[in-house]
Enzyme design. Structure first.
Site, PDB file in Angstrom:
ATOM      1  N   SER A 114       4.521   7.702  -8.548  1.00  0.00           N
ATOM      2  CA  SER A 114       2.833   7.886  -8.379  1.00  0.00           C
ATOM      3  C   SER A 114       2.978   9.261  -7.643  1.00  0.00           C
ATOM      4  CB  SER A 114       2.292   6.605  -7.605  1.00  0.00           C
ATOM      5  OG  SER A 114       1.002   7.233  -7.481  1.00  0.00           O
ATOM      6  N   HIS A 115       2.425   9.279  -6.442  1.00  0.00           N
ATOM      7  CA  HIS A 115       1.959  10.326  -5.589  1.00  0.00           C
ATOM      8  C   HIS A 115       3.343  10.607  -4.668  1.00  0.00           C
ATOM      9  CE1 HIS A 115       1.085   6.863  -3.771  1.00  0.00           C
ATOM     10  NE2 HIS A 115       1.390   7.343  -2.564  1.00  0.00           N
ATOM     11  N   ASP A 278      -2.593  13.537  -9.155  1.00  0.00           N
ATOM     12  CA  ASP A 278      -1.394  13.250  -8.475  1.00  0.00           C
ATOM     13  C   ASP A 278      -0.194  13.278  -9.487  1.00  0.00           C
ATOM     14  OD1 ASP A 278      -1.736  10.971  -9.736  1.00  0.00           O
ATOM     15  OD2 ASP A 278      -0.797   9.655  -8.265  1.00  0.00           O
ATOM     16  N   ASP A 280       1.508  11.130 -11.464  1.00  0.00           N
ATOM     17  CA  ASP A 280       1.410  10.404 -12.632  1.00  0.00           C
ATOM     18  C   ASP A 280      -0.006  10.405 -13.170  1.00  0.00           C
ATOM     19  OD1 ASP A 280       0.611   8.794 -10.497  1.00  0.00           O
ATOM     20  OD2 ASP A 280       1.328   6.766 -11.690  1.00  0.00           O
ATOM     21  N   ASP A 282      -3.238   9.203 -12.315  1.00  0.00           N
ATOM     22  CA  ASP A 282      -4.044   8.334 -12.059  1.00  0.00           C
ATOM     23  C   ASP A 282      -4.730   8.626 -10.641  1.00  0.00           C
ATOM     24  OD1 ASP A 282      -2.067   7.622 -10.148  1.00  0.00           O
ATOM     25  OD2 ASP A 282      -1.607   5.619 -10.687  1.00  0.00           O
ATOM     26  N   ARG A 283      -4.452   9.343  -9.876  1.00  0.00           N
ATOM     27  CA  ARG A 283      -5.324   9.566  -8.635  1.00  0.00           C
ATOM     28  C   ARG A 283      -6.095  11.031  -8.971  1.00  0.00           C
ATOM     29  NH1 ARG A 283      -2.670   7.780  -3.029  1.00  0.00           N
ATOM     30  NH2 ARG A 283      -1.768   5.842  -3.733  1.00  0.00           N
ATOM     31  N   LYS A 377      -6.020   3.505 -12.905  1.00  0.00           N
ATOM     32  CA  LYS A 377      -7.002   4.557 -12.582  1.00  0.00           C
ATOM     33  C   LYS A 377      -6.789   5.555 -13.316  1.00  0.00           C
ATOM     34  CE  LYS A 377      -4.429   4.840  -8.232  1.00  0.00           C
ATOM     35  NZ  LYS A 377      -3.569   3.725  -7.895  1.00  0.00           N
TER      36      LYS A 377
HETATM   37  C1  G16 Z   1      -0.975   1.999  -5.630  1.00  0.00           C
HETATM   38  C2  G16 Z   1      -1.843   1.073  -6.192  1.00  0.00           C
HETATM   39  C3  G16 Z   1      -3.361   1.448  -5.859  1.00  0.00           C
HETATM   40  C4  G16 Z   1      -3.478   1.337  -4.561  1.00  0.00           C
HETATM   41  C5  G16 Z   1      -2.223   2.061  -3.691  1.00  0.00           C
HETATM   42  C6  G16 Z   1      -2.156   1.591  -2.256  1.00  0.00           C
HETATM   43  O1  G16 Z   1      -1.273   3.577  -5.996  1.00  0.00           O
HETATM   44  O2  G16 Z   1      -1.668   1.596  -7.620  1.00  0.00           O
HETATM   45  O3  G16 Z   1      -4.085   0.682  -6.765  1.00  0.00           O
HETATM   46  O4  G16 Z   1      -4.607   1.780  -3.670  1.00  0.00           O
HETATM   47  O5  G16 Z   1      -1.088   1.685  -4.330  1.00  0.00           O
HETATM   48  O6  G16 Z   1      -1.243   2.380  -1.651  1.00  0.00           O
HETATM   49  P1  G16 Z   1      -0.699   2.085  -0.154  1.00  0.00           P
HETATM   50  O7  G16 Z   1      -0.535   0.469  -0.091  1.00  0.00           O
HETATM   51  O8  G16 Z   1       0.280   2.780   0.181  1.00  0.00           O
HETATM   52  O9  G16 Z   1      -2.073   1.935   0.802  1.00  0.00           O
HETATM   53  P2  G16 Z   1      -0.240   4.425  -6.659  1.00  0.00           P
HETATM   54  O10 G16 Z   1      -1.121   5.535  -6.918  1.00  0.00           O
HETATM   55  O11 G16 Z   1       0.810   4.616  -5.815  1.00  0.00           O
HETATM   56  O12 G16 Z   1       0.087   3.766  -7.809  1.00  0.00           O
END
Ligand code: G16
Length: 544
Positions: A114-115, A278, A280, A282-283, A377
């Protein structure tokens, strides 16, 4: 022998979370580590994979190509009938979700952290999405973990994977490996939801935007859609080439990590609109001229205006937000007369609501917004809906935000992150906080009085399951709120997230500095949780 059987020993740390298995690259580079985890996924899918379709792709970060090729060979060895791979091994997370749904695949293997930063010292991740296109639910991730903990053998095609840069079909064992354009399908889907001609007209009339793809996977999508189909001038999309280390940047679209975009949008002659996505894809991050739009406000505004986009012209069935997301969207839902659900953090909690048709739109404070078109997302989708709203209203993005506040009130909002905190100290802080919850109501801190305090538990309205301990909520009588939870996505120590908000109905008070308005809430939150005493940190590492 077309299939090689390799004896292996299990890795105890292969426990996928909400976002799959996320670790530092060197962890994935241990011999057999990747293969073991992939075999565990394939074993859990089991016989359902025989003759079925599996999607494979990732965000292009370091190890992406190599692991994509390994996954192709192992999926073929496990009996997949068709393997759909994005060219170059690329697929944004929302595009992977859409492709799983459109192709009737049994699921998909998404390679991303992800990010989180990439490169040889950065993070890597492997996530399994199920047939609905969404992240695997907990019973599946737990089954994968159990399998990984007992694995003694994996199976891989002897033959090398086909050239994943060449679009077309190749045979590998019994499988057809189809390398596809990662962008075309998603662009076509966007065109069914968003008013492309209206946006194209706006660009033709001189509208200017900056889209920062942060050297991550959205670059090719944004170039093809925003510059290609919508006719924005070349150069509108910057950092458009996905790089294995994201150019050394942290591909997390927030005011801190997308500093160049922020500087441009806050500068003297900003473009009409700014956005970023971000690692991947999705953000998303939305920046109006002179104004950062919080993800919580963005969700509320999207909900209020969604009917302007063709895909949502019929209106919304309902909306949902994660618990720490501000309550701005709740007010919109109330006005629209539709239900608003509050779920724990993690996109998977939206899946049941979307699958059952209870909601059309959902989003999170962590910069994720999406709709029922996929089960992840979708960063670029959010940006396109924003463009649709701007084109339909003829208003600049900052005016849309101010109009929204004037109509619904403003939820001042900020997140304070304490990163790389000692894990035991963070757990002790949360335990102490939970223990004192019953004593808090009625007490005053920094001039605010606690009206209610609890540990959020979610009862899923679709399947009745209950998920306890999803974060501590402190509600103040002054229409303010502080939420505490530990991040589930960090890879070093613990990250304490403190979410702070305060509602202001008076339009005359909508242009105040956010941190000033929130100062009493911040002070109260720090005092209640004893943040400095537990962590030794007087200030957060990141304020967004
Ligand atoms: C992931 C989930 C998101 C969630 C985030 C929370 O994001 O897919 O639904 O809001 O984790 O992150 P944390 O637990 O660090 O607050 P991503 O974009 O990393 O897949």
């Amino acid at each position: 022998m077309p299939i090689r059987q390799v004896t292996t020993t299990p890795f105890a740390d292969q426990r996928p979370g909400t976002s799959g298995l996320r670790k530092k690259v060197p962890v994935f580079q241990q011999p057999h580590y990747v293969e073991n985890f992939l075999q565990s996924i394939l074993d859990v899918v089991g016989d359902r994979l025989r003759g079925a379709t599996l999607v494979i792709g990732g965000d292009g970060r370091y190890l992406n190509r190599q692991v994509a090729e390994t996954a192709i060979r192992m999926a073929a060895a496990a009996g997949a009938g068709r393997i759909l791979v994005g060219q170059g091994g690329l697929l944004s997370t929302p595009a992977a979700s859409a492709l799983i749904r459109a192709s009737g695949a049994i699921g998909g293997i998404v390679l991303s952290a992800s990010h989180n930063p990439g490169g040889p010292d950065g993070d890597f991740g492997i996530k399994f999405n199920t047939a609905n296109g969404g992240p695997a639910p907990e019973e599946v991730t737990e089954a994968i973990h159990r399998r990984a903990a007992a694995l003694t053998e994996y199976r891989i095609a002897e033959e090398a994977a086909p050239d994943i840069d060449a679009i077309g079909d190749t045979r590998l064992l019994e499988a057809t490996v189809s390398v596809i354009d990662p962008v075309a399908g998603h662009a076509a889907l966007m065109e069914t939801l968003v008013d492309f001609p209206a946006i194209a007209g706006m660009f033709a009339r001189g509208f200017r935007m900056r889209f920062d793809a942060m050297s991550a996977v959205t670059g090719p999508y944004a170039k093809a859609i925003i510059e290609g189909r919508l006719g924005a001038p070349a150069g509108t999309v910057v950092n458009a080439t996905p790089l294995p280390d994201f150019g050394g940047h942290h591909p997390d679209p927030n005011p801190v990590h997308a500093a160049d975009l922020m500087a441009e949008m806050m500068g003297d002659a900003p473009p009409d609109f700014g956005a970023a996505s971000d690692g991947d894809g999705d953000r998303n991050m939305i920046v109006a001229p002179g104004m950062f739009v919080t993800p919580s406000d963005s969700l509320a505004i999207l909900a209020a205006h969604a009917h302007r986009a063709p895909g949502y012209a019929q209106g919304l069935a309902g909306v949902a937000r994660s618990m720490p997301t501000s309550r701005a969207v709740d007010r919109v839902a109330k006005r629209l007369g539709i239900p608003c659900y509050e779920t724990p953090t993690g996109w998977k909690f939206f899946a049941n609501l979307l699958d059952s048709g209870r909601i059309t739109l959902c989003g999170e404070e962590s910069a994720g917004t999406g709709s029922n078109h996929v089960r992840e997302k979708d960063g670029l989708w959010a940006v396109l809906i924003w463009l649709n709203i701007i084109a339909a209203t003829g208003r600049r993005a900052d005016a849309i935000v101010r109009d929204h506040w004037a109509e619904f009130g403003r939820d001042y909002y900020s997140r304070h992150d304490y990163e790389e905190v000692d894990s035991d100290a963070a757990k002790a802080l949360m335990a102490a906080l939970r223990a004192k919850l019953p004593t808090l109501p009625g007490q005053s801190f920094a001039g605010l009085t606690v009206a209610a305090a609890d540990d959020f538990a979610y009862a899923d309205p679709v399947d009745g399951s209950v998920t306890p301990a999803q974060g501590v909520r402190i509600l103040f009588a002054e229409d303010a709120r502080a939420v505490f939870r530990l991040s589930g996505t960090g890879t070093v120590g613990a990250t304490l997230r403190v979410y702070l908000e305060r509602f202001e109905p008076d339009a005359a008070r909508h242009a105040l500095p956010v941190q000033d308005v929130l100062a009493p809430v911040i002070a109260a939150a720090r005092a209640i949780a004893g943040i400095e005493a537990h962590t030794g940190r007087a200030e957060p590492s990141i304020i967004t």
